[in-house]
Scaffold this active site. Structure first.
Site, PDB file in Angstrom:
ATOM      1  NE  ARG A   1      -3.942  -2.101   2.163  1.00  0.00           N
ATOM      2  CZ  ARG A   1      -3.804  -3.308   2.735  1.00  0.00           C
ATOM      3  NH1 ARG A   1      -2.718  -3.569   3.463  1.00  0.00           N
ATOM      4  NH2 ARG A   1      -4.712  -4.251   2.552  1.00  0.00           N
TER       5      ARG A   1
ATOM      6  CD  GLU B   1      -2.546  -6.114  -5.893  1.00  0.00           C
ATOM      7  OE1 GLU B   1      -2.142  -7.126  -5.299  1.00  0.00           O
ATOM      8  OE2 GLU B   1      -3.745  -5.855  -6.043  1.00  0.00           O
TER       9      GLU B   1
ATOM     10  CG  ASN C   1      -6.608   2.208   0.073  1.00  0.00           C
ATOM     11  OD1 ASN C   1      -7.536   1.634  -0.488  1.00  0.00           O
ATOM     12  ND2 ASN C   1      -5.679   1.555   0.746  1.00  0.00           N
TER      13      ASN C   1
ATOM     14  CG  HIS D   1      14.255  -7.478   2.191  1.00  0.00           C
ATOM     15  ND1 HIS D   1      14.821  -7.998   3.343  1.00  0.00           N
ATOM     16  CD2 HIS D   1      14.550  -8.363   1.196  1.00  0.00           C
ATOM     17  CE1 HIS D   1      15.443  -9.129   3.049  1.00  0.00           C
ATOM     18  NE2 HIS D   1      15.285  -9.381   1.751  1.00  0.00           N
TER      19      HIS D   1
ATOM     20  CD  GLU E   1      18.519  -8.752  -0.055  1.00  0.00           C
ATOM     21  OE1 GLU E   1      17.399  -9.268   0.107  1.00  0.00           O
ATOM     22  OE2 GLU E   1      19.568  -9.328   0.227  1.00  0.00           O
TER      23      GLU E   1
HETATM   24  C1  LIG Z   1      -6.082  -7.769  -7.864  1.00  0.00           C
HETATM   25  C2  LIG Z   1      -5.688  -8.641  -6.694  1.00  0.00           C
HETATM   26  O1  LIG Z   1      -4.330  -8.965  -6.817  1.00  0.00           O
HETATM   27  C3  LIG Z   1      -5.850  -7.962  -5.373  1.00  0.00           C
HETATM   28  O2  LIG Z   1      -5.000  -8.094  -4.520  1.00  0.00           O
HETATM   29  S1  LIG Z   1      -7.289  -7.071  -5.084  1.00  0.00           S
HETATM   30  C4  LIG Z   1      -7.403  -7.315  -3.297  1.00  0.00           C
HETATM   31  C5  LIG Z   1      -8.241  -6.285  -2.622  1.00  0.00           C
HETATM   32  N1  LIG Z   1      -7.648  -4.984  -2.760  1.00  0.00           N
HETATM   33  C6  LIG Z   1      -8.345  -3.895  -2.446  1.00  0.00           C
HETATM   34  O3  LIG Z   1      -9.504  -3.924  -2.115  1.00  0.00           O
HETATM   35  C7  LIG Z   1      -7.558  -2.599  -2.543  1.00  0.00           C
HETATM   36  C8  LIG Z   1      -8.119  -1.504  -1.657  1.00  0.00           C
HETATM   37  C9  LIG Z   1      -8.218  -1.863  -0.172  1.00  0.00           C
HETATM   38  N2  LIG Z   1      -8.734  -0.714   0.528  1.00  0.00           N
HETATM   39  C10 LIG Z   1      -6.853  -2.223   0.403  1.00  0.00           C
HETATM   40  O4  LIG Z   1      -6.150  -1.309   0.865  1.00  0.00           O
HETATM   41  O5  LIG Z   1      -6.505  -3.425   0.339  1.00  0.00           O
HETATM   42  C11 LIG Z   1      -8.343  -6.685  -1.173  1.00  0.00           C
HETATM   43  O6  LIG Z   1      -9.052  -7.625  -0.865  1.00  0.00           O
HETATM   44  N3  LIG Z   1      -7.553  -6.045  -0.305  1.00  0.00           N
HETATM   45  C12 LIG Z   1      -7.550  -6.483   1.104  1.00  0.00           C
HETATM   46  C13 LIG Z   1      -6.165  -7.000   1.441  1.00  0.00           C
HETATM   47  O7  LIG Z   1      -5.903  -7.237   2.616  1.00  0.00           O
HETATM   48  O8  LIG Z   1      -5.349  -7.155   0.513  1.00  0.00           O
HETATM   49 NI    NI Z   2      -3.221  -8.945  -4.976  1.00  0.00          NI
END
Ligand SMILES: C[C@@H](O)C(=O)SC[C@H](NC(=O)CC[C@H](N)C(=O)O)C(=O)NCC(=O)O
Ligand code: NI
Length: 146
Positions: free
Chosen positions: A9, A62, A66, A80, A123
């Site tokens: 994130r 990924e 947010n 890391h 790293e």
């Molecule tokens: C596309 C696939 O690889 C994902 O990881 S989508 C997972 C999903 N992500 C979100 O909802 C992003 C926004 C959310 N507010 C966040 O910060 O994660 C999800 O289920 N995320 C929850 C998690 O713990 O990864």
């Molecule tokens: Ni994912």
């Protein structure tokens, strides 16, 4: 089972893309914006793994942005992200020129640590050097607070 990606994130998507893409050389291969969820996902792949990543979106990083500000308290349990690089000294010079701190310089010629704009430890390993740290490196004090 295959490893797919690591999700990170990020507080500032532009700063993160400048760090991971412009500075480290990763390539954006996919982006998803969610109006409903109010977030953006950006998948990054290493240039040497682009073909594979474009097929299966792995291995990738990924980035999750947010749109509404959140505090991300860094979990000590996360260590890391590691990359094998062509020329660790040239890359560290470029990183230093960009004003990014090199927390652990490549003293023993094959391993360096820097941090992302969100404080994620990165790293960097010289491509043709052994993965396991050399003995002298293990006893070297690190320059950053880890
Ligand atoms: C596309 C696939 O690889 C994902 O990881 S989508 C997972 C999903 N992500 C979100 O909802 C992003 C926004 C959310 N507010 C966040 O910060 O994660 C999800 O289920 N995320 C929850 C998690 O713990 O990864
Ligand atoms: Ni994912």
């Amino acid at each position: 089972m295959n490893f797919l990606h690591t999700m990170v994130r990020v507080k500032d998507l532009d700063a993160s893309l400048k760090f991971y893409c412009d500075l480290l050389g990763l390539v954006e291969i996919k982006r998803k914006e969610s109006e409903k969820g109010r977030f953006t996902l950006v998948f990054l792949a290493a240039p040497g793994q682009l073909e594979q990543a474009q097929d299966t979106f792995s291995p990738t990083i990924e980035l999750t942005y947010n749109w509404d500000t959140e505090e991300y308290t860094g979990g000590r349990n996360f260590g890391h992200l590691a990359f094998a690089v062509d020329d660790i000294y040239a890359l560290c010079d470029k990183i230093q020129q960009a004003g990014v701190t090199i927390n652990r310089p490549p003293r023993c010629g094959h391993m360096a640590f820097i941090k992302s704009p969100d404080g994620i430890s990165i790293e960097l390993l010289q491509k043709d050097k052994p993965l396991e740290p050399q003995e002298p490196w293990l006893s070297m004090p690190n320059t950053g607070s880890w």
